[in-house]
Design an enzyme around this catalytic site. Structure first.
Site, short mmCIF file in Angstrom:
data_model
loop_
_atom_site.label_atom_id
_atom_site.label_comp_id
_atom_site.label_asym_id
_atom_site.label_seq_id
_atom_site.Cartn_x
_atom_site.Cartn_y
_atom_site.Cartn_z
N ASP A 174 2.38 41.28 -4.26
CA ASP A 174 3.76 39.89 -4.38
C ASP A 174 4.73 40.08 -5.49
OD1 ASP A 174 2.24 39.13 -2.16
OD2 ASP A 174 2.24 37.15 -3.07
N ARG A 190 -14.28 59.04 -9.12
CA ARG A 190 -14.15 58.31 -7.56
C ARG A 190 -13.35 58.53 -6.31
NH1 ARG A 190 -13.21 51.83 -10.20
NH2 ARG A 190 -15.08 52.42 -10.98
N GLU A 215 -1.05 30.13 -10.21
CA GLU A 215 -1.84 30.72 -8.62
C GLU A 215 -1.47 30.86 -7.07
OE1 GLU A 215 -3.97 33.14 -9.78
OE2 GLU A 215 -4.22 33.07 -6.95
N THR A 239 -10.17 40.00 -10.79
CA THR A 239 -10.51 39.66 -12.28
C THR A 239 -12.34 39.33 -11.88
OG1 THR A 239 -8.34 39.58 -13.08
CG2 THR A 239 -10.63 39.76 -14.59
C1 LIG Z 1 -15.08 44.12 -6.48
C2 LIG Z 1 -14.04 45.05 -7.68
C3 LIG Z 1 -14.76 45.16 -9.55
C4 LIG Z 1 -14.52 45.52 -9.92
N1 LIG Z 1 -14.46 46.00 -11.28
C5 LIG Z 1 -13.95 46.00 -12.37
C6 LIG Z 1 -15.21 46.60 -13.34
O1 LIG Z 1 -15.97 46.47 -13.84
N2 LIG Z 1 -14.25 47.19 -14.55
C7 LIG Z 1 -12.92 47.36 -14.47
O2 LIG Z 1 -12.18 48.01 -15.26
N3 LIG Z 1 -12.08 47.13 -13.43
C8 LIG Z 1 -12.83 46.32 -12.63
N4 LIG Z 1 -12.01 46.19 -11.28
C9 LIG Z 1 -10.24 46.14 -11.19
C10 LIG Z 1 -9.91 45.12 -11.42
O3 LIG Z 1 -10.50 44.29 -11.35
C11 LIG Z 1 -8.23 45.33 -11.20
O4 LIG Z 1 -7.30 45.73 -11.87
C12 LIG Z 1 -8.42 44.08 -12.66
O5 LIG Z 1 -8.60 42.90 -12.28
C13 LIG Z 1 -6.78 43.36 -12.04
O6 LIG Z 1 -6.35 42.31 -12.64
P1 LIG Z 1 -5.11 41.46 -12.89
O7 LIG Z 1 -4.99 40.57 -13.77
O8 LIG Z 1 -3.78 42.41 -12.80
O9 LIG Z 1 -4.93 41.36 -11.66
P2 LIG Z 1 -5.95 39.70 -10.63
O10 LIG Z 1 -6.91 39.67 -11.68
O11 LIG Z 1 -5.68 40.78 -9.67
O12 LIG Z 1 -5.30 39.18 -10.41
C14 LIG Z 1 -3.70 38.64 -9.99
C15 LIG Z 1 -3.37 37.26 -9.64
O13 LIG Z 1 -2.81 37.25 -8.83
C16 LIG Z 1 -2.34 36.14 -8.02
N5 LIG Z 1 -1.27 36.27 -6.57
C17 LIG Z 1 -0.74 37.40 -6.70
N6 LIG Z 1 0.08 36.83 -6.46
C18 LIG Z 1 0.70 36.07 -6.66
C19 LIG Z 1 1.90 35.56 -5.94
N7 LIG Z 1 2.81 36.14 -5.47
N8 LIG Z 1 2.60 34.30 -6.66
C20 LIG Z 1 1.40 33.93 -7.32
N9 LIG Z 1 -0.39 34.20 -7.64
C21 LIG Z 1 0.22 35.45 -7.37
C22 LIG Z 1 -3.64 36.41 -6.79
O14 LIG Z 1 -3.99 35.48 -6.23
C23 LIG Z 1 -4.36 36.83 -7.80
O15 LIG Z 1 -5.03 35.97 -8.50
C24 LIG Z 1 -12.61 45.62 -10.29
C25 LIG Z 1 -11.52 45.29 -8.68
C26 LIG Z 1 -12.54 45.03 -7.75
C27 LIG Z 1 -12.30 44.98 -7.05
#
Ligand SMILES: Cc1cc2nc3c(=O)[nH]c(=O)nc-3n(C[C@H](O)[C@H](O)[C@H](O)COP(=O)(O)OP(=O)(O)OC[C@H]3O[C@@H](n4cnc5c(N)ncnc54)[C@H](O)[C@@H]3O)c2cc1C
Length: 805
Positions: A574, A633, A330, A339
């Site tokens: 990234d 949206r 991370e 998330t």
């Molecule tokens: C405020 C907000 C509210 C939302 N509410 C909802 C909802 O209610 N329902 C819904 O379905 N969706 C919702 N979404 C959308 C949803 O949260 C995201 O699309 C989803 O959580 C993405 O999950 P993920 O695991 O792909 O990425 P993330 O949860 O964003 O995790 C990616 C991780 O990778 C890490 N990372 C990035 N680059 C690197 C690197 N080079 N090396 C190591 N680690 C790295 C980051 O630090 C992060 O921890 C919301 C989004 C936001 C911003």
């Protein structure tokens, strides 16, 4: 090392800015460079008290927190710009943040001298006793003929010039270390005792107790209840640890939680002053220097996951369930990514459960529209499902059912139609059928899987986040996205998985041209090489990387440079770049989603009264409704932009009770801070938001009559819940902010990353927002959580299966 680059001009277009932007982009392997603007600061005037104003204080704090400063200057009549001079006056008036700070001077000018006179003058100013910076001697970087110095991409054209700039910058970084070692700590004396202070956090004030002995800060205790779980936890541990171990207030803020970090530092500073010490002395002390070990650290595992958000932790949990080893890497100090920021609702059709809820007025009308839809508009791969859905709906309507309808097919068709969009170039996009089918078929399985891991969902509420278009949201009982992240984190830790934080992955490790792990850089700038049989990219989208959004954008007419975002600052694309480095194909990159109902200043979602769309009443700056609030949206965003972007959500006392993730205390604090408006009459509310009271009263009168009738002849809203009638009344200011990026790496249903020929890139998988192809032109609210948990599970399984085969 953290470097702050100060753009020494208030001009909109300037080579001075381009120079620092170039350094930020091209020297990121040497140091993290944050850029700061001075263009919005008031003109210095010693008879006014603006030095305590927020922008000036913020800049002062940034300077204090940085290890070193670069000032980029232009030249005006043989001196610096008046904006830069004025800024330096503010910074040497009441507070003196430059005191003993290492500074590098660079500059540009349209003449051939390249700002030589301005730089000479700037060095004199920086030497003045009130400023007292430590300026890097020699290393004069003068960029002349600045109009022709950069290419279209903002790159300096001349390679020799780049090489010289790099040498100067490397010398500066060495100079910063030497300057740090030179600052000998000044003695401090305290009146021993316990000092109660309160510090400003993200969600209001939090109490702290700081214990002092005669010349040491001994203990920092913080009441953390009010702050967002997960995000701020690292702050409450790391900042006090660093303050105590270094006896310094010169500590780095925790990325992604800067407000709370500054809150803790300021709280301790107040306690130091109360105890008779001098906080400024502690702020000037050197930072705690972590031991520097240069040799790379090497680790080996079965599967390495890039990103500790929802998709990454889910993939890791799946790997562990199948008995293999996993390391999650991370980038940020705390896990959770976007998330952990979610409101929580996750879409999954679960008709057995949904049928126990009553239908809302207007839902039947939405279903009837499906029956009337022209089938020639449906893409061939979805047609059979569409026909079957029509049969299901007919059956439901003919039997006069009054419960909430749903089915996997309804979810699938809504995902498809909700995502079908055409961009500015006339390019049509819709969700790839096989991926959308997997998402909608397996979403409920993901809910059950999460329950097994330890996430508890609320059986009494079927929710619908904004833009979801139907009530099928499963909402965890625990607060927000923390419910998912905390359960997944415990599972991964308990099953022997490793989660390494503060470790951005910079490269994929290639052995004989095959992906065999990752290379990351830790907080001490040491390389960490992780050897693995498979790599799962789960690093999220690129919503916090405005430049990248602008570069690919084909959907919005304009994306402002200053656009706010609801995303974690870590979400900078990234994983997409890592995939591209080994030839991955991209899909749908031009389509991004703005969240129409975001905080106008911070881009956050859950400030004010954020209620289900059935209870939204949106009014523009004239107090008039302007859109069907139940729309998707992108439609809401475009309508907002067409109405001047800023608008208000009107609510009454009953609607307030349906708001997500708030409390009376938070509401009162926001009203007091002026970020939420409250009044006993609609007329008073109208006056507060500067609209004509008669217009707002008329708007609400009409809205209530439509809610009563379940039909809106003006904008076609069809799903209503509550009317606006019971005082006190509220107005929440909102503006669209960058929220989600639908495009990303091209994957197949087993989450393999595909190259431009559609071939699988061996050992490389992608899940979550880093991957594209599912949500196409517009993601339905609540569909992303369904996506990341479903494809996260698949990625973990597929990676293990292929290791074992
Ligand atoms: C405020 C907000 C509210 C939302 N509410 C909802 C909802 O209610 N329902 C819904 O379905 N969706 C919702 N979404 C959308 C949803 O949260 C995201 O699309 C989803 O959580 C993405 O999950 P993920 O695991 O792909 O990425 P993330 O949860 O964003 O995790 C990616 C991780 O990778 C890490 N990372 C990035 N680059 C690197 C690197 N080079 N090396 C190591 N680690 C790295 C980051 O630090 C992060 O921890 C919301 C989004 C936001 C911003």
């Amino acid at each position: 090392m953290k470097i702050l680059g100060i753009i020494g001009t208030n001009a909109k277009e300037s080579a001075t800015r381009s120079l620092l932007q170039f350094m930020q982009k091209n020297f990121s392997d040497l140091a993290e460079i944050e850029l700061a603007e001075i263009k919005n600061l008031p003109l210095f005037n010693e008879s006014v008290t603006e030095s305590s104003s927020q922008p000036i204080q913020e800049l002062g704090k940034k300077i204090m927190a940085a290890d070193g400063i670069i000032i980029s200057t232009s030249e005006h009549n043989r001196s610096v710009s008046s904006a830069l001079k004025s800024f330096l006056e503010w910074m040497s008036f009441k507070d003196h943040p430059f005191d003993s700070k290492p500074v590098m001077v660079v500059g540009t000018s349209i003449t051939r001298q390249g700002s030589a006179s301005a730089q000479l003058h700037l060095r004199q100013i920086l030497d003045a006793p009130g400023v007292n910076a430590i300026v890097l001697p020699g290393n004069e970087f003068l960029l002349g003929d600045s109009i022709n110095a950069f290419d279209d991409q903002g790159k300096i054209k001349n390679q020799q010039t780049i090489d010289f700039l790099k040498t100067c910058f490397k010398n500066f970084l060495r100079f910063v270390k030497v300057a740090d070692a030179l600052s000998v700590p000044e003695e401090v004396h305290f009146e021993p005792g316990k000092y109660q202070v309160s510090a400003a956090g993200h969600n209001g004030k939090f109490p702290m107790t700081v214990t002092m002995s005669e010349n040491r800060i001994e203990k920092i205790e913080i009441d953390t209840q009010g702050e967002t779980q997960g995000i701020a936890d690292t702050v409450f541990q790391r900042i006090p640890d660093q303050i105590i171990s270094g006896q310094t207030l010169n500590v780095d803020v925790v990325s992604g939680a800067s407000i709370t970090s500054h809150g803790v530092i300021d709280g301790v500073a107040t306690a130091v002053d109360l105890a008779g010490g001098d906080a400024n002395t502690l702020k000037k002390r050197p930072k705690v220097n972590p031991a520097t070990v240069q040799a790379p650290r090497e680790l080996t595992t079965d599967v390495v996951v890039v990103g500790g958000g929802g998709a990454g932790l889910t993939a890791a949990a799946s790997v562990l369930k199948l008995g293999k080893q996993v390391i999650v890497v991370e980038k940020f100090p705390s896990i959770g990514g976007n998330t952990i920021r979610t409101g929580g609702p996750m879409n999954a059709a679960d008709p057995k459960w949904q049928n126990t809820f009553d239908a809302l007025p207007g839902e039947a009308a939405t279903l009837k529209e499906v029956l009337q839809q022209d089938e020639s508009q449906i893409d061939p791969e979805y047609l059979a499902d569409f026909k079957e859905l029509k049969r299901q709906i007919k059956d439901y309507l003919e039997n006069g059912k009054d419960y909430l309808f749903d089915s996997t097919l309804w979810h699938r068709i809504q995902t498809y139609l909700g995502g079908k969009r055409t961009d500015l170039k006339g390019h049509e996009i819709h969700g790839q059928y096989d991926l959308v089918k997997v998402l909608t078929d397996k979403a409920l399985e993901s809910v059950k899987w999460l329950e097994d891991i330890g996430v508890e969902f609320d059986p009494n509420e079927v929710s619908m986040p904004v833009g979801a278009k139907w009530r099928r949201g499963h909402k965890p009982l625990k607060s927000q996205g923390f419910a998912y992240i905390s359960a997944l984190q415990s599972f991964v830790n308990n099953q022997g998985g490793q989660i390494l934080t503060d470790l951005p992955v910079k490269e994929l490790l290639l052995v004989d041209g095959k992906v065999k792990g990752v290379v990351a850089i830790d907080a001490q700038q040491r390389q960490v090489i992780i050897h693995a049989k498979s790599v799962i990219l789960a690093s999220g989208g690129f919503g916090a990387n405005t430049k990248m959004v602008q570069k690919y954008n084909t959907y919005w007419t304009k994306i402002d440079d200053q656009i706010a975002t609801s995303n974690s600052p870590a979400i900078t694309g990234d994983g997409i770049k890592l995939g591209q480095s080994v030839g991955a194909d991209l899909v749908g990159m031009g389509f991004t989603q703005m969240m129409p109902v975001s905080d106008p200043v911070t881009g956050e979602l859950f400030t004010g009264l954020q209620v289900p769309p059935a209870n939204y009443v949106m009014v523009n700056q004239q107090g008039k409704r302007f859109v069907d609030e139940y729309e998707s949206r992108d439609v809401l965003t475009q309508a907002a932009i067409d109405n001047g972007s800023l608008f208000y959500l009107i609510a009454d006392d009953q609607i307030k009770a349906t708001a997500y993730n708030t409390s009376q205390e938070k509401i009162d604090a926001q009203v007091e801070a002026g970020t939420l408006y409250r009044a006993d009459t609609l007329a008073d509310l109208a006056r507060q938001i500067k609209v004509d009271p008669a217009v707002l009263e008329e708007t609400i009168k009409k809205y209530n009559s439509y809610a009563e009738a379940g039909h809106d002849p003006e904008f076609g809203k069809e799903v209503f819940d509550l009317k606006v009638e019971q005082a006190p009344f509220y107005a929440t200011p909102r503006k669209p902010a960058m929220h989600h990026t639908m495009g990303g790496l091209k994957i197949d249903t087993q989450t393999h990353v595909l190259d431009q020929k559609g071939q699988v890139i061996a050992n490389l998988y992608a899940a979550g927002e880093v991957a594209g192809g599912i949500h196409a032109g517009n993601r339905l609210g609540g569909n992303s959580l369904a996506d990341i948990f479903t494809f996260g599970r698949i990625a973990g399984k597929a990676a293990v299966k292929e290791i074992t085969e």
